[in-house]
Write a protein that holds these residues in place. Structure first.
Motif, PDB file in Angstrom:
ATOM      1  N   TYR A  20      40.569  29.323  46.119  1.00  0.00           N
ATOM      2  CA  TYR A  20      39.284  29.709  46.709  1.00  0.00           C
ATOM      3  C   TYR A  20      39.114  29.214  48.149  1.00  0.00           C
ATOM      4  CZ  TYR A  20      38.462  30.951  41.897  1.00  0.00           C
ATOM      5  OH  TYR A  20      38.583  31.515  40.650  1.00  0.00           O
ATOM      6  N   THR A  34      31.732  43.124  43.962  1.00  0.00           N
ATOM      7  CA  THR A  34      32.464  42.392  42.924  1.00  0.00           C
ATOM      8  C   THR A  34      33.943  42.777  42.898  1.00  0.00           C
ATOM      9  OG1 THR A  34      31.723  44.065  41.323  1.00  0.00           O
ATOM     10  CG2 THR A  34      30.458  42.017  41.456  1.00  0.00           C
ATOM     11  N   ALA A  91      36.970  40.131  43.265  1.00  0.00           N
ATOM     12  CA  ALA A  91      37.967  39.992  42.199  1.00  0.00           C
ATOM     13  C   ALA A  91      39.377  40.132  42.749  1.00  0.00           C
ATOM     14  CB  ALA A  91      37.703  41.026  41.102  1.00  0.00           C
ATOM     15  N   CYS A 112      34.936  40.248  38.364  1.00  0.00           N
ATOM     16  CA  CYS A 112      34.038  39.217  38.876  1.00  0.00           C
ATOM     17  C   CYS A 112      32.628  39.545  38.421  1.00  0.00           C
ATOM     18  CB  CYS A 112      34.105  39.160  40.408  1.00  0.00           C
ATOM     19  SG  CYS A 112      32.883  38.043  41.169  1.00  0.00           S
ATOM     20  N   LEU A 128      29.665  32.717  40.525  1.00  0.00           N
ATOM     21  CA  LEU A 128      30.647  33.785  40.384  1.00  0.00           C
ATOM     22  C   LEU A 128      31.601  33.419  39.250  1.00  0.00           C
ATOM     23  CD1 LEU A 128      31.565  34.327  44.155  1.00  0.00           C
ATOM     24  CD2 LEU A 128      29.706  35.364  42.849  1.00  0.00           C
ATOM     25  N   PHE A 159      35.097  34.307  37.422  1.00  0.00           N
ATOM     26  CA  PHE A 159      36.379  34.992  37.559  1.00  0.00           C
ATOM     27  C   PHE A 159      37.203  34.714  36.294  1.00  0.00           C
ATOM     28  CE2 PHE A 159      35.072  34.050  41.916  1.00  0.00           C
ATOM     29  CZ  PHE A 159      35.219  35.284  42.524  1.00  0.00           C
TER      30      PHE A 159
END
Length: 475
Positions: free
Chosen positions: A117, A172, A176, A184, A196, A198
């Motif tokens: 991330y 989204t 994703a 997502c 969020l 995932f």
């Protein structure tokens, strides 16, 4: 003509004509090296304090090893690290769930925060349009904490000022694919903050066998499957109405029969009455003996059974008036669950107009007045369009199984449900992968939850009939 500013000078004069555009280069202000050094030292100390606050164990381990090395030498530090590693390995072997909860998932969350991330945050935000690059400066939403579970990553985000949840819900797919996930989901956690989700794996990929019949009679939320987070899926049927929508083969029968299976002990004790409307003569007819005389197949029989349910509801309402506002199942006043397998056949595809209006009026009466006096409706249909089912908004709880079009998701679960991650149109049509998988939106919570209902086979239904048909025949 132009006022000369200190430190400015004209550049790139193309010609000497009066209308020539003159480009000015701003003066460069050089920051003293000591100030730059102080800024970098401050950022380093802030990051160190923040890392210690957020990850105390991860910081304490290398610090303790460094102190041991400094005071006692490297052999002691190596022995200590080996002892810690052996202790963690033994813990993981002896009690894997607690190790994963207290150590494993935290280490995984830290690794994914750094490697997935934070590493890709800036390009994903800029390319998706959630961040802005203005005059050489990036304005990005702030990445917060990452929490890992057995199947997904939960990422907290602080939105930019002026952003809305819909800005994220519309992107989204960008999120994703940008972070290497299959999907997502976006949920508002606090004002200005989002969560969020995932998924890393699909815990609902395998079919669920039929759940055991409860030992004790209950009309409370009945267990009929499993949530995506691994917890039992308990569906409320008493005190509400449930609408189940899904294409052919999506698994509507799994939900209907799982609910009936969970209510059989209560029906055997006289606390529940199961009324069945089966205009297709396929799904509910297999266990017809469980319903006794309260089973209808033809449109005329279905209309008569619905009228009878309305009479029961109205008589109870007259007796309860001024005495009680909610229903408690008893043998005298049991909970009545009206199960309608293909409601669209009765409300839209019925050729007899008067009969169609009669059935629609009875269903509307039950769904608007029935739950307070213990009369509930569970209806299943394939086509959720309003012209097919114009009373779908009268069902507080809705379940969307596999649907044919993306627009149908919002028709069933409400506006914006698909943008928040209810991708019912993307559920696999392969029975082993997608039958019984869906998204549920309850009256108490607007956020869709992914679930899978247990599969009740023909053998299970025959066993239910053999064990509980006597009660239905007596009724």
């Amino acid at each position: 003509m132009f006022k000369r500013l200190p430190g400015d000078e004209a550049r790139n004069l193309v010609s000497t004509t009066p209308d020539t555009a003159i480009v000015f280069r701003p003066a460069v202000v050089k920051t003293p090296a000591i100030i730059t050094f102080i800024i970098y030292i401050w950022r380093f100390l802030s990051a160190l304090v923040r890392a210690t606050w957020r990850h105390p164990v991860a910081v304490a381990v290398p610090v303790a090893l460094g102190v041991a090395w400094y005071w006692y030498g490297w052999p002691v530090a190596a022995s200590l690290s080996g002892t810690v590693a052996m202790a963690l390995a033994s813990w993981a072997f002896l009690d894997r769930p607690s190790f994963a909860r207290l150590v494993g998932y935290r280490l995984l969350a830290w690794w994914r925060l750094v490697w997935i991330y934070r590493r890709h945050w800036q390009p994903v935000m800029i390319v998706s349009g959630l961040g802005r690059h203005i005059r050489g400066r990036d304005y990005l939403p702030r990445l917060g904490k990452v929490t890992c579970t057995s199947w997904a990553d939960m990422v907290t985000v602080r939105m930019l000022k002026g952003q809305a949840v819909k800005d994220w819900a519309d992107r989204t797919d960008h999120l994703a694919h940008g972070f290497g996930a299959k999907s997502c989901r976006v949920a508002l956690s606090h004002a200005g903050r989002l969560t969020l989700t995932f998924p890393r794996s699909d815990p609902l990929a395998s079919p669920l066998p039929a759940l055991p019949i409860p030992d004790e009679p209950t009309v409370g939320p009945v267990e009929i499957g499993k949530d995506e987070d691994g917890r039992p899926w308990r569906l409320k049927v008493h005190g509400t109405h449930v609408l189940v929508a899904g294409a052919t083969g999506a698994g509507k029968g799994s939900i209907i029969w799982s609910v009936i299976r969970s209510l059989l002990p209560a029906a055997d004790a006289g606390l529940v009455e199961l009324w069945a409307l089966d205009p297709k003569l396929m799904e509910l007819s297999y266990g017809r003996a469980l319903f006794g005389s309260r089973y209808a197949a033809t449109p005329e029989e279905c209309a008569g059974l619905l009228d009878e349910a309305v009479c029961v509801m109205q008589k109870r309402a007259a007796r309860f008036a001024g005495l009680q506002r909610s229903h408690t199942p008893t043998v005298v006043d049991p909970f009545v669950l009206v199960v309608v397998d293909e409601v669209a056949f009765l409300t839209a595809y019925q050729s007899d107009r008067q009969l169609r209006q009669r059935i629609s009026a009875a269903l509307a009466t039950l769904t608007t007045q029935g739950r307070a006096v213990g009369v509930g409706v569970m209806a299943a249909l394939q086509d959720p369009r309003k012209e097919v089912m114009n009373i779908r908004n009268l069902f507080p709880d809705k379940i969307a199984l596999r649907l044919d079009e993306s627009e149908q998701v919002d028709m069933v679960l409400g506006d914006g449900a698909r943008d928040r991650g209810a991708l019912a149109d993307r559920i696999s049509p392969v029975p082993e992968l997608g039958a019984g998988v869906g998204y549920v939106r309850l009256e108490a919570s607007p956020e869709p939850v992914r679930v899978r209902a247990a599969y009740v086979s023909d053998h299970d239904i025959r066993a239910m009939v053999d064990a509980y048909a006597q009660r239905g025949e007596a009724a």
